[in-house]
Design a protein around this motif. Structure first.
Motif, PDB file in Angstrom:
ATOM      1  N   HIS A 140       0.836  -1.203   0.000  1.00 16.95           N
ATOM      2  CA  HIS A 140       0.000   0.000   0.000  1.00 16.95           C
ATOM      3  C   HIS A 140       0.872   1.253   0.000  1.00 16.95           C
ATOM      4  O   HIS A 140       0.650   2.178  -0.786  1.00 16.95           O
ATOM      5  CB  HIS A 140      -0.923  -0.003   1.212  1.00 16.95           C
ATOM      6  CG  HIS A 140      -1.847   1.181   1.260  1.00 16.95           C
ATOM      7  ND1 HIS A 140      -3.086   1.171   0.673  1.00 16.95           N
ATOM      8  CD2 HIS A 140      -1.694   2.430   1.790  1.00 16.95           C
ATOM      9  CE1 HIS A 140      -3.666   2.354   0.843  1.00 16.95           C
ATOM     10  NE2 HIS A 140      -2.830   3.125   1.522  1.00 16.95           N
ATOM     11  N   ARG A 278      -6.188   4.284   4.613  1.00 14.48           N
ATOM     12  CA  ARG A 278      -6.288   2.863   4.257  1.00 14.48           C
ATOM     13  C   ARG A 278      -7.713   2.399   4.530  1.00 14.48           C
ATOM     14  O   ARG A 278      -7.984   1.789   5.563  1.00 14.48           O
ATOM     15  CB  ARG A 278      -5.278   2.038   5.049  1.00 14.48           C
ATOM     16  CG  ARG A 278      -3.825   2.404   4.760  1.00 14.48           C
ATOM     17  CD  ARG A 278      -2.878   1.549   5.566  1.00 14.48           C
ATOM     18  NE  ARG A 278      -1.503   1.942   5.349  1.00 14.48           N
ATOM     19  CZ  ARG A 278      -0.535   1.140   4.916  1.00 14.48           C
ATOM     20  NH1 ARG A 278      -0.816  -0.126   4.644  1.00 14.48           N
ATOM     21  NH2 ARG A 278       0.694   1.586   4.758  1.00 14.48           N
ATOM     22  N   PRO A 280     -11.209   0.373   4.704  1.00 16.90           N
ATOM     23  CA  PRO A 280     -11.494  -1.069   4.741  1.00 16.90           C
ATOM     24  C   PRO A 280     -12.060  -1.593   3.424  1.00 16.90           C
ATOM     25  O   PRO A 280     -11.940  -2.769   3.127  1.00 16.90           O
ATOM     26  CB  PRO A 280     -12.501  -1.199   5.886  1.00 16.90           C
ATOM     27  CG  PRO A 280     -13.109   0.161   6.032  1.00 16.90           C
ATOM     28  CD  PRO A 280     -12.040   1.126   5.659  1.00 16.90           C
ATOM     29  N   ARG A 281     -12.704  -0.715   2.654  1.00 19.88           N
ATOM     30  CA  ARG A 281     -13.209  -1.078   1.332  1.00 19.88           C
ATOM     31  C   ARG A 281     -12.554  -0.145   0.307  1.00 19.88           C
ATOM     32  O   ARG A 281     -13.094   0.915  -0.018  1.00 19.88           O
ATOM     33  CB  ARG A 281     -14.727  -0.978   1.292  1.00 19.88           C
ATOM     34  CG  ARG A 281     -15.427  -1.966   2.225  1.00 19.88           C
ATOM     35  CD  ARG A 281     -16.919  -1.871   2.106  1.00 19.88           C
ATOM     36  NE  ARG A 281     -17.585  -2.805   3.007  1.00 19.88           N
ATOM     37  CZ  ARG A 281     -18.905  -2.937   3.098  1.00 19.88           C
ATOM     38  NH1 ARG A 281     -19.690  -2.175   2.342  1.00 19.88           N
ATOM     39  NH2 ARG A 281     -19.445  -3.797   3.946  1.00 19.88           N
ATOM     40  N   PRO A 282     -11.411  -0.548  -0.212  1.00 16.21           N
ATOM     41  CA  PRO A 282     -10.607   0.378  -1.030  1.00 16.21           C
ATOM     42  C   PRO A 282     -11.287   0.849  -2.309  1.00 16.21           C
ATOM     43  O   PRO A 282     -11.179   2.027  -2.663  1.00 16.21           O
ATOM     44  CB  PRO A 282      -9.348  -0.443  -1.342  1.00 16.21           C
ATOM     45  CG  PRO A 282      -9.740  -1.868  -1.145  1.00 16.21           C
ATOM     46  CD  PRO A 282     -10.760  -1.857  -0.049  1.00 16.21           C
ATOM     47  N   GLN A 326      -5.812   2.746  -4.744  1.00 16.17           N
ATOM     48  CA  GLN A 326      -6.727   1.720  -4.210  1.00 16.17           C
ATOM     49  C   GLN A 326      -6.847   0.546  -5.191  1.00 16.17           C
ATOM     50  O   GLN A 326      -6.864  -0.624  -4.781  1.00 16.17           O
ATOM     51  CB  GLN A 326      -8.113   2.322  -3.930  1.00 16.17           C
ATOM     52  CG  GLN A 326      -8.108   3.587  -3.087  1.00 16.17           C
ATOM     53  CD  GLN A 326      -7.339   3.435  -1.782  1.00 16.17           C
ATOM     54  OE1 GLN A 326      -7.385   2.408  -1.119  1.00 16.17           O
ATOM     55  NE2 GLN A 326      -6.615   4.483  -1.410  1.00 16.17           N
ATOM     56  N   THR A 329      -3.446  -1.579  -5.321  1.00 15.06           N
ATOM     57  CA  THR A 329      -3.279  -2.379  -4.117  1.00 15.06           C
ATOM     58  C   THR A 329      -4.268  -3.536  -4.093  1.00 15.06           C
ATOM     59  O   THR A 329      -3.923  -4.661  -3.701  1.00 15.06           O
ATOM     60  CB  THR A 329      -3.451  -1.507  -2.862  1.00 15.06           C
ATOM     61  OG1 THR A 329      -2.523  -0.408  -2.917  1.00 15.06           O
ATOM     62  CG2 THR A 329      -3.184  -2.305  -1.594  1.00 15.06           C
ATOM     63  N   ALA A 330      -5.502  -3.298  -4.521  1.00 11.68           N
ATOM     64  CA  ALA A 330      -6.506  -4.364  -4.554  1.00 11.68           C
ATOM     65  C   ALA A 330      -6.076  -5.480  -5.499  1.00 11.68           C
ATOM     66  O   ALA A 330      -6.174  -6.669  -5.175  1.00 11.68           O
ATOM     67  CB  ALA A 330      -7.863  -3.798  -4.975  1.00 11.68           C
ATOM     68  N   THR A 333      -3.029  -7.467  -4.027  1.00 13.22           N
ATOM     69  CA  THR A 333      -3.285  -8.249  -2.814  1.00 13.22           C
ATOM     70  C   THR A 333      -4.352  -9.313  -3.000  1.00 13.22           C
ATOM     71  O   THR A 333      -4.517 -10.166  -2.131  1.00 13.22           O
ATOM     72  CB  THR A 333      -3.702  -7.327  -1.652  1.00 13.22           C
ATOM     73  OG1 THR A 333      -4.819  -6.526  -2.057  1.00 13.22           O
ATOM     74  CG2 THR A 333      -2.561  -6.420  -1.235  1.00 13.22           C
ATOM     75  N   HIS A 334      -5.077  -9.306  -4.113  1.00  8.90           N
ATOM     76  CA  HIS A 334      -6.122 -10.301  -4.348  1.00  8.90           C
ATOM     77  C   HIS A 334      -5.775 -11.292  -5.461  1.00  8.90           C
ATOM     78  O   HIS A 334      -6.524 -12.233  -5.690  1.00  8.90           O
ATOM     79  CB  HIS A 334      -7.455  -9.619  -4.680  1.00  8.90           C
ATOM     80  CG  HIS A 334      -8.145  -9.021  -3.496  1.00  8.90           C
ATOM     81  ND1 HIS A 334      -7.723  -7.868  -2.890  1.00  8.90           N
ATOM     82  CD2 HIS A 334      -9.224  -9.440  -2.781  1.00  8.90           C
ATOM     83  CE1 HIS A 334      -8.515  -7.581  -1.871  1.00  8.90           C
ATOM     84  NE2 HIS A 334      -9.431  -8.526  -1.782  1.00  8.90           N
ATOM     85  N   ARG A 400     -10.273  -5.000   2.003  1.00  7.59           N
ATOM     86  CA  ARG A 400      -8.879  -4.622   1.774  1.00  7.59           C
ATOM     87  C   ARG A 400      -8.000  -5.839   1.569  1.00  7.59           C
ATOM     88  O   ARG A 400      -7.169  -5.871   0.663  1.00  7.59           O
ATOM     89  CB  ARG A 400      -8.359  -3.794   2.956  1.00  7.59           C
ATOM     90  CG  ARG A 400      -6.844  -3.642   2.983  1.00  7.59           C
ATOM     91  CD  ARG A 400      -6.412  -2.459   3.780  1.00  7.59           C
ATOM     92  NE  ARG A 400      -6.900  -1.239   3.169  1.00  7.59           N
ATOM     93  CZ  ARG A 400      -6.306  -0.638   2.122  1.00  7.59           C
ATOM     94  NH1 ARG A 400      -5.227  -1.154   1.595  1.00  7.59           N
ATOM     95  NH2 ARG A 400      -6.801   0.450   1.603  1.00  7.59           N
ATOM     96  N   ASN A 401      -8.127  -6.848   2.425  1.00  7.87           N
ATOM     97  CA  ASN A 401      -7.250  -8.003   2.366  1.00  7.87           C
ATOM     98  C   ASN A 401      -7.906  -9.155   1.623  1.00  7.87           C
ATOM     99  O   ASN A 401      -9.114  -9.359   1.713  1.00  7.87           O
ATOM    100  CB  ASN A 401      -6.863  -8.455   3.779  1.00  7.87           C
ATOM    101  CG  ASN A 401      -6.065  -7.389   4.508  1.00  7.87           C
ATOM    102  OD1 ASN A 401      -5.187  -6.776   3.925  1.00  7.87           O
ATOM    103  ND2 ASN A 401      -6.388  -7.164   5.762  1.00  7.87           N
TER     104      ASN A 401
END
Length: 423
Positions: A140, A278, A280-282, A326, A329-330, A333-334, A400-401
């Motif tokens: 991030h 940051r 929680p729902r980017p 956002q 990063t999404a 990380t996904h 986020r994660n």
């Protein structure tokens, strides 16, 4: 798959410094091209249609070849591919500069140069996202810093290009542009990366299919891409050729570069804000920020006094950069790391495939309905796209994660086996 070595906790390592410099210089070069191309084509008498054709050739070639660039980056390694792309782009820009210095190059020559540049960039771009997990541990923060860097380059590139075309010529811009790609390539050569082990038993077709399955199994991803299709045809496609005509007619050649620089300044502010926030729902937060983006086509349509024009572009840049952090990063990380380059290639191709169509029709459409009406329509459509982002359930609800079980969003597709490089 990628074998990830333990990286230092601090961000500014040797590798990240070099990658940061390479990324900054590459974006600087990319953002100089539209200004140089617009001014060169208009000066040569090819008009808005000529600008649109040249940019469409670049974007179309990029969109068609980027998926193969992603497969190649996963199959081998993104770094040598990116270095080769920088070398090719450097030669192309030197060739365009030489032809402009020597005389009046024909339209076909410039279009072919743009097409080859698009192919080279298609080989470069998939690795941009794939290298980040190899040079940084805090994705991030790294993406935020890189977005700030991109904003600075987006600000400096058009301003430098505008200054150069106002004081020298478009040929000089292409010459400086070639130097930026040379510096980027040198920095990438100097990177010290861990060993990159890959499975090359699968065919290119199988690799393409794997990347496609990863892409289509995530409704939040293809939902955004569908929205970007609309944005590409009606906003991103026309905004440079038609916006250039509008701004240059009202305020002169250098003003278009200043306006693009203001957009870059806004991107710096948006990137700095994204580093600190940051959510929680980017993608929900990024979608809300995209309500600022329509200010760019609106400002280009209204062409107010230069400070207000630049303010509109800057506000638009804030929303665009915040969304970009956002989104990057999404994705990182996904998506499993050993499939990241391929999925990124599909994401890039899908998001920009409509842009060359919008660029190609920008000239005829502006002649039919008028430059300012077309830009007003673009502002309204950009606003509708922002509404669609926050209204789309999978986009709005994405956490986020990445879920531990890697829950798939399309029935009937088994979850892939976890890999050591997956995030």
């Amino acid at each position: 798959m990628v074998t990830s070595a333990a990286a230092p906790a601090r961000l500014w390592t040797w590798n990240f410094n070099l990658y940061f410099t390479a990324r900054t210089m590459s974006v600087l070069g990319d953002t100089m091209i539209p200004v140089a191309m617009a001014v060169a084509m208009l000066s040569l008498g090819y008009g808005a249609s000529g600008v649109g054709f040249a940019l469409a050739a670049w974007m179309g070639a990029f969109a068609l070849f980027v998926v193969f660039g992603g497969v190649s980056a996963d199959r081998f390694h993104p770094r040598p591919q990116m270095i080769g792309a920088d070398a090719v782009r450097c030669v192309i820009q030197l060739s365009l500069a030489a032809c402009l210095f020597l005389g009046h190059p024909p339209l076909w020559f410039i279009v072919v140069g743009s097409l080859l540049g698009g192919i080279a960039t298609a080989m470069f771009q998939p690795g941009v996202s794939g290298l980040v997990p190899q040079v940084a541990t805090d994705l991030h923060r790294a993406n935020g810093v890189l977005r700030v860097s991109q904003g600075i380059s987006t600000m400096a590139g058009p301003a430098l290009a505008g200054l150069l075309v106002a004081t020298t010529s478009a040929a000089t811009v292409f010459l400086v542009d070639a130097a930026t790609f040379a510096v980027s390539g040198i920095c990438l050569v100097a990177l010290r990366l861990p060993r990159y082990a890959v499975d090359r038993t699968a065919s290119t077709l199988a690799n393409l299919r794997t990347g496609w399955d990863e892409f289509r199994s995530r409704s939040w991803m293809w939902g955004v891409i569908l929205i970007w299709w609309v944005l590409g045809v009606f906003v991103w496609g026309p905004i440079t050729p038609v916006g250039a005509v509008s701004v240059i007619e009202a305020h002169g050649k250098a003003a278009f570069g200043y306006a693009e620089s203001a957009f870059g300044a806004g991107c710096v502010l948006g990137g700095l804000a994204a580093i600190r926030v940051r959510p929680p729902r980017p993608l929900l937060a990024g979608g809300l920020a995209m309500f600022l983006f329509p200010m760019m086509p609106l400002a280009a349509a209204l062409v107010p006094a230069l400070p207000l024009l630049m303010l509109g572009y800057a506000v638009s840049g804030i929303g665009w950069a915040f969304w970009g952090v956002q989104w990057a990063t999404a994705v990182q990380t996904h998506i499993p790391e050993d499939r990241l380059n391929r999925v990124t290639a599909y994401e890039i191709a899908g998001s920009i495939l409509a842009v060359p169509f919008g660029q190609a029709i920008a000239g005829p459409a502006s002649a039919l309905v008028g430059v300012h009406r077309l830009l007003f329509a673009g502002a309204l459509i950009a606003l509708c796209c922002a509404v669609a982002l926050v209204a789309c359930g999978p986009v709005r609800r994405l956490p986020r994660n990445r879920p531990t079980a890697d829950i798939r969003l399309t029935a009937g597709l088994p979850a892939p086996a976890p890999s050591p490089g997956s995030v």
